[in-house]
Design an enzyme around this catalytic site. Structure first.
Site, mmCIF file in Angstrom:
data_model
loop_
_atom_site.group_PDB
_atom_site.id
_atom_site.type_symbol
_atom_site.label_atom_id
_atom_site.label_comp_id
_atom_site.label_asym_id
_atom_site.label_seq_id
_atom_site.Cartn_x
_atom_site.Cartn_y
_atom_site.Cartn_z
ATOM 1 N N GLY A 55 1.177 -0.971 -0.238
ATOM 2 C CA GLY A 55 -0.334 -0.261 -0.025
ATOM 3 C C GLY A 55 0.700 0.740 -0.329
ATOM 4 O O GLY A 55 2.258 1.496 -0.115
ATOM 5 N N SER A 56 0.506 2.527 -0.286
ATOM 6 C CA SER A 56 0.481 3.832 -0.373
ATOM 7 C C SER A 56 1.450 4.019 1.330
ATOM 8 O O SER A 56 2.959 4.830 0.586
ATOM 9 C CB SER A 56 0.070 5.155 -0.780
ATOM 10 O OG SER A 56 -1.320 4.366 0.360
ATOM 11 N N THR A 57 1.326 3.884 2.284
ATOM 12 C CA THR A 57 2.007 3.906 3.623
ATOM 13 C C THR A 57 3.164 3.057 3.317
ATOM 14 O O THR A 57 4.669 3.525 4.093
ATOM 15 C CB THR A 57 0.978 3.801 4.886
ATOM 16 O OG1 THR A 57 0.052 4.645 4.052
ATOM 17 C CG2 THR A 57 2.731 3.854 6.037
ATOM 18 N N GLY A 112 0.492 -1.293 6.582
ATOM 19 C CA GLY A 112 -0.217 0.597 6.890
ATOM 20 C C GLY A 112 -1.712 -0.853 7.727
ATOM 21 O O GLY A 112 -1.963 -1.350 7.306
ATOM 22 N N ALA A 113 -3.026 1.239 6.725
ATOM 23 C CA ALA A 113 -4.494 0.452 7.673
ATOM 24 C C ALA A 113 -5.520 1.514 6.973
ATOM 25 O O ALA A 113 -4.870 2.921 6.568
ATOM 26 C CB ALA A 113 -4.565 0.316 8.746
ATOM 27 N N GLU A 133 -1.702 -10.453 3.761
ATOM 28 C CA GLU A 133 -0.588 -9.703 5.082
ATOM 29 C C GLU A 133 -1.373 -10.205 6.054
ATOM 30 O O GLU A 133 -0.620 -10.343 6.851
ATOM 31 C CB GLU A 133 -1.658 -8.206 4.847
ATOM 32 C CG GLU A 133 -1.269 -7.675 3.345
ATOM 33 C CD GLU A 133 -1.809 -6.292 3.457
ATOM 34 O OE1 GLU A 133 -1.981 -5.073 2.761
ATOM 35 O OE2 GLU A 133 -3.664 -5.519 3.867
ATOM 36 N N LYS A 151 -7.435 7.952 9.310
ATOM 37 C CA LYS A 151 -7.686 6.837 8.836
ATOM 38 C C LYS A 151 -8.110 5.944 10.744
ATOM 39 O O LYS A 151 -8.935 4.921 10.585
ATOM 40 C CB LYS A 151 -6.646 5.136 8.378
ATOM 41 C CG LYS A 151 -5.984 5.900 7.248
ATOM 42 C CD LYS A 151 -7.189 5.137 6.692
ATOM 43 C CE LYS A 151 -6.070 5.201 5.145
ATOM 44 N NZ LYS A 151 -5.406 6.623 5.024
#
Length: 260
Positions: A55-57, A112-113, A133, A151
């Site tokens: 993911g992006s984070t 991330g979440a 994950e 988030k």
């Protein structure tokens, strides 16, 4: 709202923005993600087996790990990627990789979440990698979750965005209807996820994803989890319950950390 959430969760502030007479610098969401990711990588030590999130984070964290390896500040790192995309990124950065067949115990995972409630329960999988994950992060000694304050939610599903469930393609409509009926009292709408071309999104495992959109709290999360997994056709869901051991949140007031 973000400040009240942090207080309720008893966060310990480790880095805050000092008072200033000059106008505050407004950070973008991606800049906040990068700050949280870099802070998480400070927990990485040479010789560790690492779960590499998707993911992006998480991408920022993987980039940072690769940079530290290149500079010689980290050595003998082995990464376990949670998706094909992360695998490709790690290979391009020169991070040595392996898998769960060869490393059944992982020292640390960073990911991330999509949502996080005050009890550190998570929604993950809007990027489509929830099964891998959960396999990787469920076997690690320490799981650091990195998010920006957008988030934070009062309850899972509270953002109104997707709560993903990975399902087998066979009779997916049957499975989707079962899922929607399961959370009928919460105003659930179940939709098959499509890719950018309008075709059914296919996970790295060859499955589909049914996204659940909820209007109300679904109640006891463990009960909900068990009920979802009992539906024939469901592979896994995107609720990560009681899994994060450390949470790093980046917000306008700085970085805060919570340990389980």
């Amino acid at each position: 709202m973000a400040i009240a959430w942090s207080e309720k969760a008893s966060y310990v502030e480790v880095l805050s923005r000092p008072p200033s007479l000059s106008p505050p610098v407004i950070l973008t969401q991606d800049e906040l993600k990068k700050i949280a990711a870099y802070k998480a990588v400070e927990f990485v030590e040479s010789g560790m087996v690492l779960g590499l999130g998707t993911g992006s984070t998480a991408k920022h964290a993987v980039d940072r790990i690769g940079e530290l390896l290149r500079l010689g500040k980290l050595k003998n790192i082995v990464g376990i990627p949670t998706s094909k995309k992360t695998q490709e990124q790690a290979v391009s950065l020169g991070i040595p990789l392996s898998d769960l067949d060869h490393h059944s115990t992982i020292d640390l995972a960073i990911d991330g979440a999509d949502e996080m409630d005050p009890h550190l329960n998570l929604v993950k999988g809007r990027g489509g990698s929830l099964l891998r994950e959960k396999m990787v992060e469920g076997t690690c000694k320490k799981f650091i979750c990195i998010v920006d304050e957008s988030k934070l939610v009062k309850h899972l599903g509270g953002s109104g965005l997707a709560m993903p469930v990975e399902v087998v393609p066979f009779c997916w409509k049957f499975t989707a209807n079962k899922l929607q009926n399961l959370f009928e009292d919460s105003g659930c709408v179940a939709k098959l996820r499509n890719d950018s071309k309008g075709k059914s999104f296919v996970t790295d495992n060859g499955n589909y994803i049914v996204d659940l959109y909820l209007k109300k709290d679904i109640g006891d999360l463990q009960v909900a989890s068990d009920a979802i997994l009992r539906i024939a056709g469901v592979v896994e869901h995107g609720m990560f319950l009681d899994m994060a051991t450390t949470v790093i949140v980046a917000g306008e007031l700085g970085i805060t950390i919570k340990n389980k």
